[in-house]
Design an enzyme around this catalytic site. Structure first.
Site, mmCIF file in Angstrom:
data_model
loop_
_atom_site.group_PDB
_atom_site.id
_atom_site.type_symbol
_atom_site.label_atom_id
_atom_site.label_comp_id
_atom_site.label_asym_id
_atom_site.label_seq_id
_atom_site.Cartn_x
_atom_site.Cartn_y
_atom_site.Cartn_z
ATOM 1 C CG HIS A 138 0.555 8.444 -7.276
ATOM 2 N ND1 HIS A 138 -0.739 8.507 -6.812
ATOM 3 C CD2 HIS A 138 0.588 9.271 -8.356
ATOM 4 C CE1 HIS A 138 -1.447 9.320 -7.576
ATOM 5 N NE2 HIS A 138 -0.658 9.807 -8.517
ATOM 6 C CG HIS A 163 -1.821 1.138 1.364
ATOM 7 N ND1 HIS A 163 -3.152 1.074 1.038
ATOM 8 C CD2 HIS A 163 -1.604 2.415 1.800
ATOM 9 C CE1 HIS A 163 -3.718 2.254 1.260
ATOM 10 N NE2 HIS A 163 -2.798 3.079 1.724
ATOM 11 C CD GLU A 164 1.376 3.714 3.694
ATOM 12 O OE1 GLU A 164 1.613 4.733 3.015
ATOM 13 O OE2 GLU A 164 0.338 3.575 4.366
ATOM 14 C CG HIS A 174 0.279 6.212 -0.618
ATOM 15 N ND1 HIS A 174 -0.777 6.858 -1.209
ATOM 16 C CD2 HIS A 174 -0.244 5.572 0.468
ATOM 17 C CE1 HIS A 174 -1.883 6.629 -0.516
ATOM 18 N NE2 HIS A 174 -1.585 5.849 0.497
#
Length: 603
Positions: free
Chosen positions: A396, A389-390, A393
């Site tokens: 991105h 998940h992180e 981020h």
């Protein structure tokens, strides 16, 4: 044996993030802070000049951009240092200082928006011809000018900018309270063994098969929140009042409209989400009923909602194994994407384990040198998903910073959770594709169901609570602890259904949610999850063409409105369809889970 939480100094360097990539020493930070103050002091000289000439406007924009970049670097270092150990007063003070400088910079440039608004259209077009370099800022100027009705006079803008630090105070106060000051009694398992209870270990204990440990952790965790319930309610009420003040000052109809307008997101998207989830609460209630039956309980309590449904499958996952699995799972995104992931692993973007005083939870901060990822990795399947998940981020941010000029490199909050959740969806598909064991498949599907429950349902419930708080405040109702507890309990009844026993402690859950200080942030977890489910399935279905569109989205920063960026990747969030489609997948997974565990469909 009780878990041992090592002090930070006992950790290996490769387990800690490389803050020296920002500043080699605190002294170097101080030197840049002095340089920043000098640059900020030059900003007011441009007051009254932005509409005078193309040269003046361009000079100002370049200076302001330099201030922003330096401020971002300084703030990243201070905040990351503070989060390493919230007990260290020096770094708390450093964070306070940079926050004050941020307010100083905002005040010094508060004339910018009114003056840009005052430039006649024809004059601005002539500026673009006189100084072609100004064309870079056209979208930025257009976005300011579309908000004409919400911009105040120069004097009022300066006053509002000066109030910025006060408006951030509730978040600051809550963070210190929850992460540095709050202490919990140890949780005790069925054998009488004590386990240290912290913000980081709480969720781990709720996932234990030992019901005594779960209940003890649940009870002891909420005990101090109950003791300070009136204090926390006052802090949260201050946050709500601050948002209402800002909305009133900017002439918005509501704090929700004020928040979403900054990202060009219609308020209908927020309401569509809540309504779509309401239409699908029957599936959530089915899952609660299935959970009670599979756990063999007469009553399902709130401390049972994370207990493992499939015993004998869960195991500790070493961090190195989690890294390898995430890398393999993201193969559908191509070599370019995975090369960035490997760079993050190998160049210490990640602060891996919990240490005393460390900020709880997990996040990614998109510094321009490279992103920084805070974890509190504990070896669970959930913490492996948190890594995926992180890093979503982080990548991105990395791609946006590399492909966009600084003024357009920060993607807006509305799309912030898409890349992270897309990574999670691809990881789940990878794990499901690897297993042939019926029991393991049921375990993984349950984890997938938990992601839906925790993101689409739970975050929407949080979003509805935020909306209700704002409505109550607008009506003049005091946001006391009793009022907040009553409203929160009613939402739990609606979302979890009749087969869930609502323990009184859960009425206080609002007091432990830091995202309520983030200004209508949480709904974007749910919309982002829906968008990510659609994108991940397109990537798996269509391959290279979908990946190309997706990488374009990740590289877009805020160069387009978020709705348009997502449309370019193949998802239209102006409709409820992505949310309905995602909840249809939840229903299908629930069907399979019922079949795998031999339960007849309920209802």
């Amino acid at each position: 044996m009780a878990e041992v939480i090592l002090e930070r100094a006992q950790r290996k360097p490769e387990e800690l993030w490389a803050l020296e990539d920002l500043y080699p020493t605190d002294e170097a930070w101080e030197e840049d802070l002095a340089r920043l103050r000098e640059q900020i002091a030059r900003l007011p000289a441009y007051a009254g000049r932005l509409g005078a000439s193309a040269e003046d406007l361009l000079e100002y924009m370049e200076l302001d951009e330099s201030v922003s970049l330096l401020l971002d670097r300084l703030a990243n270092y201070a905040q990351r240092r503070s989060d390493e150990d919230t007990r260290v007063a020096k770094y708390q003070a450093m964070t306070d200082r940079i926050t004050a400088v941020w307010v100083e910079a905002s005040s010094a440039s508060s004339f910018e928006t009114p003056e840009i608004l005052a430039i006649p259209d024809g004059t601005l077009e002539q500026f673009y011809r006189d100084k072609p370099e100004l064309a870079l800022y056209r979208r930025y100027f257009d976005n300011i000018r579309r908000k004409r009705d919400h911009i105040l006079s120069p004097a009022e803008e300066k006053l509002l900018a000066g109030a910025g630090e006060l408006l951030q105070s509730p978040d600051t106060i809550y963070s210190v309270f929850a992460d540095a000051d709050l202490r919990f009694r140890d949780a005790v398992d069925s054998q009488g063994q004590a386990h240290p209870l912290t913000q980081g270990t709480y969720t781990t204990y709720l996932e234990s098969p030992d019901r005594c440990l779960r209940k003890s952790a649940f009870t002891n965790y909420y005990e101090p929140y109950g003791q300070y319930r009136n204090t926390v309610a006052a802090v949260l009420a201050s946050q709500v009042k601050g948002l209402q003040f800002y909305a009133n000052a900017r002439k918005y109809a509501s704090p929700l409209e004020a928040s979403l307008d900054g990202n060009c997101v219609p308020t209908a998207v927020y309401h569509n989400l809540i309504e779509a989830v309401h239409r699908n609460l029957d599936k959530m209630h089915r899952y609660v009923a299935l959970r009670r039956k599979l756990l063999g309980l007469e009553e399902l309590h709130m401390y049972d909602v994370y207990a493992p449904l499939v015993p004998g499958v869960s195991r500790k996952i070493p961090y190195e194994e989690a890294q390898k699995t995430v890398y393999e799972a993201l193969a559908p995104l191509g070599d370019e994407y995975r090369a960035i992931l490997r760079e993050g692993y190998e160049h210490r973007w990640i602060d891996v384990y919990e240490n005393p005083g460390k900020r709880s939870g997990a996040y990614s901060a998109g510094a321009r040198v490279h992103p920084y990822v805070l974890l509190n990795y504990n070896g669970t399947l959930d913490s492996q998903f948190t890594l995926a998940h992180e890093m979503g981020h982080a990548i991105h941010s990395y791609l946006s910073n590399r492909h966009q000029p600084p003024i357009y490199s920060d993607y807006v909050i509305f799309v912030a959770e898409v890349a992270s959740t897309c990574n999670e969806a691809l990881l789940m598909e990878h794990l499901l594709g690897k297993t042939t064991d019926r029991k393991e498949r049921a375990y993984l599907i349950n984890h997938f169901l938990e992601q839906f429950k925790g993101t689409l349902y739970r975050q929407t419930m949080f979003a509805e609570f935020e909306l209700e708080m704002a409505q109550l405040n607008a009506q003049g109702t005091a946001l006391t602890a009793e009022t907040l507890c009553a409203r929160y309990r009613a939402l739990n009844e609606r979302y979890f259904g009749p087969e869930m026993v609502l323990d009184p402690q859960i009425d206080l859950e609002w007091a432990r949610i830091p995202h309520f200080y983030y200004n209508y942030y949480v709904f974007q977890y749910a919309t982002g999850y829906a968008a990510a489910m659609a994108l991940s399935r397109r990537i798996l279905r269509e391959g290279e063409a979908a990946v190309r569109d997706y990488l374009g989205f990740l590289s877009g920063g805020c160069s387009q409105d978020p709705i348009d960026l997502l449309k370019g990747a193949g998802v239209d969030m102006t409709t409820a369809k992505p949310v309905e489609d995602a909840l249809e997948i939840f229903g299908q997974l629930l069907d399979e889970m019922e079949q795998l565990t031999g339960e007849a469909r309920h209802g």
